[in-house]
Design an enzyme around this catalytic site. Structure first.
Site, PDB file in Angstrom:
ATOM      1  CB  CYS A   1      -0.791   0.023   1.130  1.00 46.83           C
ATOM      2  SG  CYS A   1      -2.245   1.261   1.206  1.00 46.83           S
TER       3      CYS A   1
ATOM      4  CB  CYS B   1      -1.339   3.747   8.074  1.00 46.48           C
ATOM      5  SG  CYS B   1      -2.601   4.435   6.775  1.00 46.48           S
TER       6      CYS B   1
ATOM      7  CB  CYS C   1      -1.051  -0.210   8.217  1.00 45.03           C
ATOM      8  SG  CYS C   1      -1.484  -1.261   7.080  1.00 45.03           S
TER       9      CYS C   1
ATOM     10  CB  CYS D   1     -15.363  -7.648   6.773  1.00 46.17           C
ATOM     11  SG  CYS D   1     -14.472  -5.900   6.288  1.00 46.17           S
TER      12      CYS D   1
ATOM     13  CB  CYS E   1     -18.306  -5.557   5.560  1.00 45.30           C
ATOM     14  SG  CYS E   1     -17.453  -4.091   6.205  1.00 45.30           S
TER      15      CYS E   1
ATOM     16  CB  CYS F   1     -17.876  -0.468   9.492  1.00 41.81           C
ATOM     17  SG  CYS F   1     -16.928  -1.371  10.611  1.00 41.81           S
TER      18      CYS F   1
ATOM     19  NE  ARG G   1     -17.223  -5.836  13.873  1.00 43.18           N
ATOM     20  CZ  ARG G   1     -17.814  -5.236  13.054  1.00 43.18           C
ATOM     21  NH1 ARG G   1     -16.910  -4.241  12.493  1.00 43.18           N
ATOM     22  NH2 ARG G   1     -18.917  -4.878  12.739  1.00 43.18           N
TER      23      ARG G   1
END
Ligand code: SAM
Ligand code: DTB
Ligand code: SF4
Length: 336
Positions: free
Chosen positions: A59, A63, A66, A103, A135, A195, A267
């Protein structure tokens, strides 16, 4: 202010009120959150969601938490978008194991209108046909992409705020907080459920945590799901050496979210791998009504299906049926 079955849903929380809730003695906070959960939900039901990383690693974003960001040197095995059949097989196994939501995550900065997106739409149609809530979490998207996902049968889109606007710059420099808010608006406009939650344990203050909850709870419609993640520190990422999040921080965060957004599914997300059943029980008591199941989250470990079955037995929990309490503002989509 709105009301559901005579119960109050607020969108005008002040920082003083939120601080008063967040700082309550922990047992009082637990009691209040547990009471609200019992007014709005069936407390013995837990929504069980399975995650699958359909496109892993590489990616372009930065972040700090991550493991999938290309610029950090982690052990994540990069792979391109999986084939539709493979994804549908995994979804069917998840369903057999009791999951009612599936998801799919992609390590993209944003969705692009290309063949990969067409494949994602096919995946969505396939999972929807299994009668599971579908999702996706695939980065930023436009209004028209959100609409295409909705037409394919998508039920929810995950896009986390992660932290407060003030702390955001410390964690991510390749996009703005406003980008996150715009994507959430596009998702909402397409009639999908939202979400959105965040991560604790990244070095943020209690005030950052409360500000994030306020941003979520003061949206015109509350996110239907609010994931609370404890940072999973991954070697190679800038946050690799962060200390473990104490369970009491998870309890405060979950309970405050439960009180502020009483109808939402809060969650208990990343971080369960390191929590014994007793700690997870406190989180359910604090109002958590949903988990990610299956031995992997996206790239990091999670408790096994057997471990979770045992936990459900001990705590007297059962999986929540799919599409229960579908909100009135989410129209039926045109897909089969
Ligand atoms: N690329 C998309 C995005 O950023 O929205 C979707 C996938 S991204 C991995 C989904 C969410 O996973 C992030 O927003 C973050 O909240 C959470 N996450 C990622 N790495 C994590 C970690 N190490 N610990 C806890 N949560 C994490
Ligand atoms: C969310 O809030 N947490 C999930 C899901 N939404 C996509 C992801 C957690 C990822 C934890 C790190 C990993 O497994 O890569
Ligand atoms: Fe990319 Fe999402 Fe990971 Fe950020 S959280 S690096 S956008 S996959």
């Amino acid at each position: 202010m709105e009301s559901k079955n005579g119960l109050e849903i607020r969108h005008n929380w002040t920082s003083k009120e939120v601080q008063e809730i967040y700082d309550m003695p922990i047992l009082d906070l637990l009691y209040r959150a547990a009471t609200i959960q019992r007014q709005y939900h069936t407390a013995s039901e837990v929504q069980v969601c399975t995650l699958l990383s359909v496109k892993t690693g590489g990616c372009p974003e930065d972040c700090s938490y991550c493991p999938q960001a290309a610029r950090y040197h982690t052990d994540v095995k990069v792979h391109k978008l999986l084939d539709v059949d493979e994804v549908l097989t995994k979804a069917s196994i998840a369903k057999q194991n009791g999951s009612t939501r599936f998801c799919m995550g992609a390590a993209w900065r944003n969705i692009r209108d290309n063949r990969d997106f067409d494949k994602v739409l096919e995946m969505v149609r396939g999972v929807k046909d299994m009668n599971m809530e579908v999702c996706c979490t695939m980065g930023m998207l436009t209004e028209s992409q959100a609409q295409k996902l909705k037409d394919a049968g998508l039920y929810a889109y995950n896009h986390n705020l992660d932290t407060s606007e003030e702390f955001y710059d410390e964690i991510i420099s390749t996009r703005e907080y406003d980008d996150r808010l715009s994507t959430i608006k596009h998702v909402r406009k397409a009639g999908l459920t939202v979400c959105s939650g965040g991560i604790i344990g990244m070095g943020e203050t209690d005030e950052d945590r409360r500000k994030m909850l306020m941003t979520l709870a003061n949206m015109p419609v509350h996110p239907e799901s609010v994931p609370v993640n404890a940072l999973v520190p991954v070697e190679g990422t800038p946050l690799a050496e962060q200390p473990r999040v104490p369970v009491w921080d998870m309890v405060r965060m979950i309970a405050t979210a439960r009180i502020m957004m009483p109808m939402s599914q809060v969650r208990l997300s990343a971080g369960r791998e390191r929590m014994p059943v007793s700690e997870q029980a406190l989180c359910f008591m604090a109002g958590a009504s949903s988990i990610f199941a299956g031995e992997k989250l996206l790239t990091t470990p999670n408790p096994s299906v057997d471990q979770d079955k045992m936990m459900f037995d001990i705590l007297g929990l059962k999986p929540r049926p799919a599409y229960k309490n579908k909100p009135a503002h989410v129209e039926e989509n045109t897909a089969s």
